[in-house]
Design an enzyme around this catalytic site. Structure first.
Site, PDB file in Angstrom:
ATOM      1  N   GLU A 290       0.813  -1.207   0.000  1.00 39.29           N
ATOM      2  CA  GLU A 290       0.000   0.000   0.000  1.00 39.29           C
ATOM      3  C   GLU A 290       0.850   1.262   0.000  1.00 39.29           C
ATOM      4  OE1 GLU A 290      -2.892  -0.114   3.118  1.00 39.29           O
ATOM      5  OE2 GLU A 290      -3.731  -2.019   2.462  1.00 39.29           O
TER       6      GLU A 290
ATOM      7  N   CYS B 114       3.545   8.653   1.101  1.00 40.50           N
ATOM      8  CA  CYS B 114       4.142   7.685   2.023  1.00 40.50           C
ATOM      9  C   CYS B 114       4.355   6.382   1.264  1.00 40.50           C
ATOM     10  CB  CYS B 114       3.227   7.477   3.222  1.00 40.50           C
ATOM     11  SG  CYS B 114       3.907   6.390   4.481  1.00 40.50           S
TER      12      CYS B 114
ATOM     13  N   CYS C  86       6.729  -6.389   6.779  1.00 44.61           N
ATOM     14  CA  CYS C  86       7.803  -5.735   7.522  1.00 44.61           C
ATOM     15  C   CYS C  86       8.600  -6.780   8.272  1.00 44.61           C
ATOM     16  CB  CYS C  86       7.237  -4.694   8.488  1.00 44.61           C
ATOM     17  SG  CYS C  86       8.532  -3.730   9.315  1.00 44.61           S
TER      18      CYS C  86
ATOM     19  N   CYS D  99       7.118  -4.236  15.509  1.00 41.03           N
ATOM     20  CA  CYS D  99       6.760  -3.234  16.512  1.00 41.03           C
ATOM     21  C   CYS D  99       5.359  -3.547  17.036  1.00 41.03           C
ATOM     22  CB  CYS D  99       6.828  -1.837  15.907  1.00 41.03           C
ATOM     23  SG  CYS D  99       8.493  -1.369  15.359  1.00 41.03           S
TER      24      CYS D  99
ATOM     25  N   CYS E 153       2.033  -1.638  15.727  1.00 43.15           N
ATOM     26  CA  CYS E 153       1.874  -1.408  14.289  1.00 43.15           C
ATOM     27  C   CYS E 153       1.195  -2.594  13.624  1.00 43.15           C
ATOM     28  CB  CYS E 153       3.250  -1.160  13.655  1.00 43.15           C
ATOM     29  SG  CYS E 153       3.189  -0.858  11.878  1.00 43.15           S
TER      30      CYS E 153
ATOM     31  N   GLY F  52       7.272  -1.687   5.822  1.00 45.92           N
ATOM     32  CA  GLY F  52       8.662  -2.116   5.796  1.00 45.92           C
ATOM     33  C   GLY F  52       9.620  -1.174   6.494  1.00 45.92           C
TER      34      GLY F  52
ATOM     35  N   SER G 117      12.501   7.124   7.113  1.00 46.71           N
ATOM     36  CA  SER G 117      12.185   6.828   8.506  1.00 46.71           C
ATOM     37  C   SER G 117      12.709   5.439   8.860  1.00 46.71           C
ATOM     38  CB  SER G 117      10.667   6.875   8.728  1.00 46.71           C
ATOM     39  OG  SER G 117      10.339   6.467  10.040  1.00 46.71           O
TER      40      SER G 117
ATOM     41  N   SER H 167      11.872   6.389  14.267  1.00 46.33           N
ATOM     42  CA  SER H 167      10.699   5.881  14.975  1.00 46.33           C
ATOM     43  C   SER H 167      11.135   5.488  16.382  1.00 46.33           C
ATOM     44  CB  SER H 167      10.113   4.680  14.230  1.00 46.33           C
ATOM     45  OG  SER H 167       9.586   5.065  12.977  1.00 46.33           O
ATOM     46  N   LEU H 168      11.015   6.406  17.313  1.00 47.01           N
ATOM     47  CA  LEU H 168      11.566   6.209  18.654  1.00 47.01           C
ATOM     48  C   LEU H 168      10.544   5.545  19.585  1.00 47.01           C
ATOM     49  CD1 LEU H 168      14.241   6.886  20.135  1.00 47.01           C
ATOM     50  CD2 LEU H 168      13.043   8.851  21.102  1.00 47.01           C
ATOM     51  N   HIS H 169       9.480   6.272  19.915  1.00 44.83           N
ATOM     52  CA  HIS H 169       8.306   5.754  20.612  1.00 44.83           C
ATOM     53  C   HIS H 169       8.513   5.403  22.084  1.00 44.83           C
ATOM     54  CE1 HIS H 169       6.825   5.780  16.594  1.00 44.83           C
ATOM     55  NE2 HIS H 169       7.560   4.752  16.218  1.00 44.83           N
TER      56      HIS H 169
ATOM     57  N   CYS I 206      -1.216   6.395   9.864  1.00 42.44           N
ATOM     58  CA  CYS I 206       0.077   5.861  10.278  1.00 42.44           C
ATOM     59  C   CYS I 206      -0.096   4.565  11.063  1.00 42.44           C
ATOM     60  CB  CYS I 206       0.808   6.896  11.127  1.00 42.44           C
ATOM     61  SG  CYS I 206       2.454   6.393  11.626  1.00 42.44           S
TER      62      CYS I 206
END
Length: 397
Positions: free
Chosen positions: A110, A128, A135, A139, A142, A191, A223, A245-247, A368
């Protein structure tokens, strides 16, 4: 107004419609020059053809009017320009567009285009782009990661997403009046881009090339969840914007949310990010963008905000807070608006530029963390996820 789903006719054959010809889409200028030399033609033809393909969206060699008839015929017999097949596309009521592509092997990926809120015809349009089928990471927040992983995308499959998005604005426009509409690209789709390094860098090089899409290096963003060795390679190989992508602001929590942290913990990740900003290249990046998804009661307390301030104090960065976009059976909830704004206030008071991402496209599952294709999962992660969901459901009965 409801989201509009627009079916697109596709051939019954496989998505690879090259029929043994060389697909020029995704080839670098150097590769194209070598191809033309093999045909007995001058290398400068590469520049001409690149402009036709990327700036005008032309795939028919007979429409490339500055090529001789003989060369047009030679190209028609030996080459083609074939983007990934569009299986369907959806337009959100907020202007967001989503395409589902079938790539070689039959899997689906996508791509999402998000226009600026001003709605101007030539206003900012951010695309995007996906870099893998599924992937390779997992995570926990996600939905893309829950489907598992099949393979990397090729350069033609990556750049083809941008080509199709631009082409969607060119279909009824005369060739000599066409221009690119996508202004920004973020490698934030399905990914982990740095795990598909060479095709991703090759595609971004085409995005920046003045003979192709000619995007500004500040308008192409990669990213990463933190593939530290490749971050050092990226600093040497190409100059684009970097997002992380820390989070989570500490290793214990990040190990849970972003498991790659167990291999490349925060100290190593932050050091690699500093190198990216202050590398030996005189082009010097100004900052990195920190992406931080807001999970209610998990990573959104004042304590977490102060930890984040301490972690990033020596890293030139801006912080983008992302309200969590729920997916079926997700073990998390979105932080409240009040909590997100309180978290942001602490970061702003510490001197950081902190923005809160506006959720767009969630009515077509294009927000997202919501991108999910159809993957022949080599990891069995999708099956394991379904098993865990079933166990949780049974426990609730």
């Amino acid at each position: 107004m409801n989201a509009q789903k627009i079916p697109v006719f596709t051939p019954n054959s496989t998505t690879d419609d090259t029929q043994g010809k060389t697909n020029l889409l995704g080839m670098s200028k150097r590769e194209l020059a070598a191809f033309f030399e093999q045909l007995g033609e001058k290398a400068f033809r590469a520049t001409q053809v690149m402009k036709w393909i990327y700036q005008f969206g032309v795939t028919d060699f007979y429409q490339m009017t500055n090529l001789s008839k003989k060369l047009q015929e030679k190209l028609a017999n030996a080459a083609c320009v074939v983007p990934p097949v569009v299986k369907f596309k959806q337009f959100s009521e907020d202007g967001t567009r989503k395409w589902v592509f079938e790539v070689a092997g039959g899997s689906l990926v996508e791509t999402v285009l998000i226009p600026a809120e001003d709605g101007k015809q030539f206003g900012r349009k951010t695309l995007c782009i996906s870099s893998q089928v599924g992937c390779a990471l997992d995570c926990s927040f996600c939905s893309t990661g829950k489907q598992g992983f099949e393979r990397d995308l090729s350069a033609s499959e990556i750049i083809g997403q941008l080509w199709v998005a631009n082409q969607s604005y060119m279909e009824d426009v005369p060739v000599n009046e066409r221009q690119n509409h996508v202004t920004n690209v973020v490698m934030m789709g399905m990914g982990e881009p740095l795990l598909n390094y060479e095709p991703v860098v090759a595609s971004m090089s085409l995005m920046l090339d003045d003979n192709a899409f000619g995007l500004s290096k500040r308008r192409v963003t990669l990213s990463t969840s933190g593939i530290v060795p490749k971050m050092y390679d990226l600093a040497k190989d190409i100059d684009v914007a970097l997002a992380i992508s820390l989070h989570a602001p500490n290793d214990k929590l990040r190990d849970e949310l972003v498991p790659i942290n167990k291999k490349y913990p925060l100290a190593e990740l932050i050091q690699a990010a500093k190198h990216y900003v202050y590398d030996e290249n005189p082009r010097h990046k100004k900052h990195v963008t920190i992406e931080y998804v807001m999970l209610a009661g998990v990573n959104d307390t004042d304590t977490h905000a102060h930890e984040l301030v301490a972690l990033l104090q020596d890293l030139p960065s801006k912080i983008n807070l992302i309200p969590f976009n729920p997916f079926p059976h997700a073990p998390y909830a979105r932080s409240s608006n009040n909590r997100i704004h309180a978290f942001a206030a602490i970061l702003n008071q510490a001197g950081f530029v902190c923005t809160i991402r506006q959720t767009r496209g969630d009515d077509i599952d294009a927000a997202c963390g919501q991108l999910v294709g159809q993957v022949a999962d080599r990891t069995r992660r999708s099956a394991k996820w379904q098993e865990s969901v079933a166990k949780r459901q049974n426990a609730q009965l």
